[in-house]
Design an enzyme around this catalytic site. Sequence first.
Site, PDB file in Angstrom:
ATOM      1  CG  ASP A   1     -56.320  95.547  15.755  1.00  0.00           C
ATOM      2  OD1 ASP A   1     -56.885  95.084  15.454  1.00  0.00           O
ATOM      3  OD2 ASP A   1     -55.430  95.182  16.995  1.00  0.00           O
TER       4      ASP A   1
ATOM      5  NE  ARG B   1     -49.416  85.905  14.885  1.00  0.00           N
ATOM      6  CZ  ARG B   1     -49.366  86.341  16.137  1.00  0.00           C
ATOM      7  NH1 ARG B   1     -49.350  87.005  17.234  1.00  0.00           N
ATOM      8  NH2 ARG B   1     -51.393  86.055  16.266  1.00  0.00           N
TER       9      ARG B   1
ATOM     10  NE  ARG C   1     -55.564  89.955  23.069  1.00  0.00           N
ATOM     11  CZ  ARG C   1     -55.339  89.296  21.331  1.00  0.00           C
ATOM     12  NH1 ARG C   1     -54.157  89.853  20.793  1.00  0.00           N
ATOM     13  NH2 ARG C   1     -56.385  89.594  20.376  1.00  0.00           N
ATOM     14  N   PRO C   2     -58.144  87.776  28.370  1.00  0.00           N
ATOM     15  CG  PRO C   2     -59.237  87.394  30.638  1.00  0.00           C
ATOM     16  CD  PRO C   2     -58.511  88.412  29.132  1.00  0.00           C
ATOM     17  CB  ILE C   3     -60.685  83.376  25.881  1.00  0.00           C
ATOM     18  CG1 ILE C   3     -60.653  81.658  26.583  1.00  0.00           C
ATOM     19  CG2 ILE C   3     -59.674  83.107  24.722  1.00  0.00           C
ATOM     20  CD1 ILE C   3     -60.520  80.629  25.493  1.00  0.00           C
ATOM     21  CG  ASP C   4     -63.276  86.480  31.410  1.00  0.00           C
ATOM     22  OD1 ASP C   4     -64.001  86.786  31.483  1.00  0.00           O
ATOM     23  OD2 ASP C   4     -63.092  86.348  30.010  1.00  0.00           O
ATOM     24  CG  LEU C   5     -65.993  88.026  28.521  1.00  0.00           C
ATOM     25  CD1 LEU C   5     -66.131  89.219  27.731  1.00  0.00           C
ATOM     26  CD2 LEU C   5     -67.113  87.972  29.898  1.00  0.00           C
TER      27      LEU C   5
ATOM     28  NE  ARG D   1     -54.610  86.075  22.662  1.00  0.00           N
ATOM     29  CZ  ARG D   1     -54.491  85.655  24.222  1.00  0.00           C
ATOM     30  NH1 ARG D   1     -53.125  85.534  24.478  1.00  0.00           N
ATOM     31  NH2 ARG D   1     -55.167  85.476  25.114  1.00  0.00           N
TER      32      ARG D   1
ATOM     33  CB  ILE E   1     -59.125  97.769  23.325  1.00  0.00           C
ATOM     34  CG1 ILE E   1     -60.607  99.029  22.436  1.00  0.00           C
ATOM     35  CG2 ILE E   1     -59.667  96.302  22.983  1.00  0.00           C
ATOM     36  CD1 ILE E   1     -61.630  98.311  22.684  1.00  0.00           C
TER      37      ILE E   1
ATOM     38  CE  LYS F   1     -54.133  89.688  12.042  1.00  0.00           C
ATOM     39  NZ  LYS F   1     -54.797  88.758  13.183  1.00  0.00           N
ATOM     40  CG  ASN F   2     -57.846  90.833  12.538  1.00  0.00           C
ATOM     41  OD1 ASN F   2     -57.230  89.393  12.845  1.00  0.00           O
ATOM     42  ND2 ASN F   2     -57.237  91.387  13.178  1.00  0.00           N
TER      43      ASN F   2
ATOM     44  CB  CYS G   1     -51.511  88.453  24.679  1.00  0.00           C
ATOM     45  SG  CYS G   1     -50.728  89.116  22.842  1.00  0.00           S
TER      46      CYS G   1
HETATM   47  C1  EPZ Z   1     -59.758  91.015  18.550  1.00  0.00           C
HETATM   48  O1  EPZ Z   1     -58.608  90.311  19.580  1.00  0.00           O
HETATM   49  C2  EPZ Z   1     -58.988  91.105  16.689  1.00  0.00           C
HETATM   50  N1  EPZ Z   1     -58.240  89.924  16.847  1.00  0.00           N
HETATM   51  C3  EPZ Z   1     -57.915  91.623  17.016  1.00  0.00           C
HETATM   52  O2  EPZ Z   1     -56.365  92.076  16.228  1.00  0.00           O
HETATM   53  C4  EPZ Z   1     -58.920  93.231  18.083  1.00  0.00           C
HETATM   54  O3  EPZ Z   1     -57.237  93.661  18.558  1.00  0.00           O
HETATM   55  C5  EPZ Z   1     -59.457  93.256  19.164  1.00  0.00           C
HETATM   56  O4  EPZ Z   1     -60.179  92.119  18.542  1.00  0.00           O
HETATM   57  C6  EPZ Z   1     -59.780  94.367  19.165  1.00  0.00           C
HETATM   58  O5  EPZ Z   1     -60.389  94.857  17.977  1.00  0.00           O
HETATM   59  C7  EPZ Z   1     -58.726  88.421  15.511  1.00  0.00           C
HETATM   60  O6  EPZ Z   1     -60.267  89.061  14.862  1.00  0.00           O
HETATM   61  C8  EPZ Z   1     -58.123  87.514  15.072  1.00  0.00           C
HETATM   62  P1  EPZ Z   1     -61.430  90.980  22.532  1.00  0.00           P
HETATM   63  P2  EPZ Z   1     -59.786  89.386  20.565  1.00  0.00           P
HETATM   64  O7  EPZ Z   1     -61.883  89.919  22.758  1.00  0.00           O
HETATM   65  O8  EPZ Z   1     -61.076  89.276  19.809  1.00  0.00           O
HETATM   66  C9  EPZ Z   1     -61.166  91.435  27.030  1.00  0.00           C
HETATM   67  C10 EPZ Z   1     -54.461  92.686  15.459  1.00  0.00           C
HETATM   68  O9  EPZ Z   1     -53.801  93.661  15.460  1.00  0.00           O
HETATM   69  N2  EPZ Z   1     -61.619  89.961  26.594  1.00  0.00           N
HETATM   70  O10 EPZ Z   1     -62.461  92.187  21.475  1.00  0.00           O
HETATM   71  O11 EPZ Z   1     -59.118  88.937  21.403  1.00  0.00           O
HETATM   72  C11 EPZ Z   1     -59.782  91.717  26.412  1.00  0.00           C
HETATM   73  O12 EPZ Z   1     -58.698  91.045  27.300  1.00  0.00           O
HETATM   74  C12 EPZ Z   1     -55.211  91.952  16.724  1.00  0.00           C
HETATM   75  O13 EPZ Z   1     -54.655  91.986  14.387  1.00  0.00           O
HETATM   76  C13 EPZ Z   1     -62.442  89.417  28.502  1.00  0.00           C
HETATM   77  O14 EPZ Z   1     -61.780  90.439  28.997  1.00  0.00           O
HETATM   78  O15 EPZ Z   1     -59.792  90.641  21.144  1.00  0.00           O
HETATM   79  C14 EPZ Z   1     -59.464  93.004  25.529  1.00  0.00           C
HETATM   80  O16 EPZ Z   1     -59.265  93.945  27.234  1.00  0.00           O
HETATM   81  C15 EPZ Z   1     -54.841  91.873  17.543  1.00  0.00           C
HETATM   82  N3  EPZ Z   1     -62.025  88.174  28.648  1.00  0.00           N
HETATM   83  C16 EPZ Z   1     -60.933  93.708  25.498  1.00  0.00           C
HETATM   84  O17 EPZ Z   1     -61.552  92.250  26.002  1.00  0.00           O
HETATM   85  C17 EPZ Z   1     -62.763  87.673  26.533  1.00  0.00           C
HETATM   86  O18 EPZ Z   1     -63.624  86.430  27.165  1.00  0.00           O
HETATM   87  C18 EPZ Z   1     -61.175  92.809  24.364  1.00  0.00           C
HETATM   88  O19 EPZ Z   1     -60.712  92.043  23.235  1.00  0.00           O
HETATM   89  C19 EPZ Z   1     -62.334  88.313  25.765  1.00  0.00           C
HETATM   90  C20 EPZ Z   1     -61.799  89.405  25.842  1.00  0.00           C
END
Ligand code: EPZ
Length: 434
Positions: free
Chosen positions: A308, A400, A125-129, A96, A330, A22-23, A120
């Site tokens: 995960d 999902r 899980r912000p997207i600020d980065l 998301r 995480i 999926k990812n 969530c």
């Molecule tokens: C991906 O989510 C996966 N989803 C998640 O899988 C997985 O848990 C996660 O990576 C970690 O491995 C998909 O690939 C679709 P991150 P993602 O950005 O990209 C923080 C599942 O069960 N962060 O790597 O959203 C965030 O809050 C799902 O299949 C910021 O602060 O995760 C977290 O604490 C759940 N700002 C950390 O970084 C940002 O702009 C890692 O999140 C982005 C992230």
Amino acid sequence: MDKFVIRGGNPLLGTIRVSGAKNAALPAMAAAILTDEPIILENIPQVRDIETTRKLLAAMGAEVELGYGRAQHRTTICCRSLTSPEASYELVKQMRASSLVLGPLVARCGRARVSLPGGCAIGARPIDLHVKGLERLGATITQEHGYIEASADRLRGAEIVFDKITVTGTEDLLMAATLADGETMLQNCAREPEVADLADLLNKMGARIEGAGTSTIRIKGVSRLRGAKHRIIPDRIEAGTFVIAGALTGGDLNVVGCDPSHLTVVLQKLAEVGVRTASAGDSVRVIGDGALKSADIDTEEYPGFPTDMQAQYMALVTQADGASMVTENIFENRFMHAQELVRMGANIKIEGHRAIVKGKTPLSAAAVLASDLRASASLVLAALVADGETIIDRVYHIDRGYEHIEEKLRGVGAQIRRIGEIFPKKAVPTAVRA
Ligand code: EPZ
């Protein structure tokens, strides 16, 4: 809402097949935005998030065809003309990962309007980065009414160091940089296999990417990308879930169609717990005949122990002798499954982002509630070894990210059935021309 009814006690025996990841599928579908030619994706899992992504792309004006019958794991996407570069709140709140369209839309259309994801179950899980990185590539970004508005005549190559490792953040900026003017260097990138798989697809589309799968990725921007055909990698998290199912139930299971090299840290940890596995080619055989012993985990970015797999691992060590410390590094709120496991008889104490699991404690069937995708997987695993019939509510979470999990598990001897409104297998997917 659908529920699962599971009678525990059966060892899982035989062969179970893993679907596409999926990812990896979600960013690959978003990548289709980057070209006006068709993208053909194979090994696409039949899960709800794929259907949500189809709707997301179709709402922009893309032609999306989800295969059916023999072609049910193939998807053809053509973004010849994108009339509305927007991701609505209605769709983003369901998934998301919809934020993965932000970079590709700005890069291809010069503008994007994408709803902010909102809260969530597992964390803020912000997207600020994502936003910060796009601004470094020259986009102008404003935020109003819950939406991000981004625009740029043409993105410009830049050096970006991520403050924090982010999987979809890396993927989003990787896609945006492919059409930027000049070279981009991304540092402190996510090294997940799904990132490397996306880069593989983008390079087939004519992108010039080096270093994907490492923490430094270089992208030489090009003016245009073309169509391509690509097979999505297998789902390492689904594979890991099935390996734990085999171990927990004392079964003998061959998990096929996976890539064992993506599971190294998981299999290593399972060996520490006393689980016997043997990897060969695209399969992992698990023989659940040994006594399980406690072992600690710390979730980390790849190649560390995946967050995960944390919930599924927690279910496993409820049946291990001794105390296991499960540390979630995480996400700040990813222990929702723990209280449901306690309802089934597990001994788990939460202290901040650590959980102490004391075992072995016999599990007994109960009515439990799934709160998110991986939490629901851990409840299914616990129910497979619980005494009696467990009822798991809100299994829409598991749909999902797991393709027809009840059928796959029934195929190797599990007593599991779905009750309530049957997930309309025959209704989805049908060939859909937007
Ligand atoms: C991906 O989510 C996966 N989803 C998640 O899988 C997985 O848990 C996660 O990576 C970690 O491995 C998909 O690939 C679709 P991150 P993602 O950005 O990209 C923080 C599942 O069960 N962060 O790597 O959203 C965030 O809050 C799902 O299949 C910021 O602060 O995760 C977290 O604490 C759940 N700002 C950390 O970084 C940002 O702009 C890692 O999140 C982005 C992230």
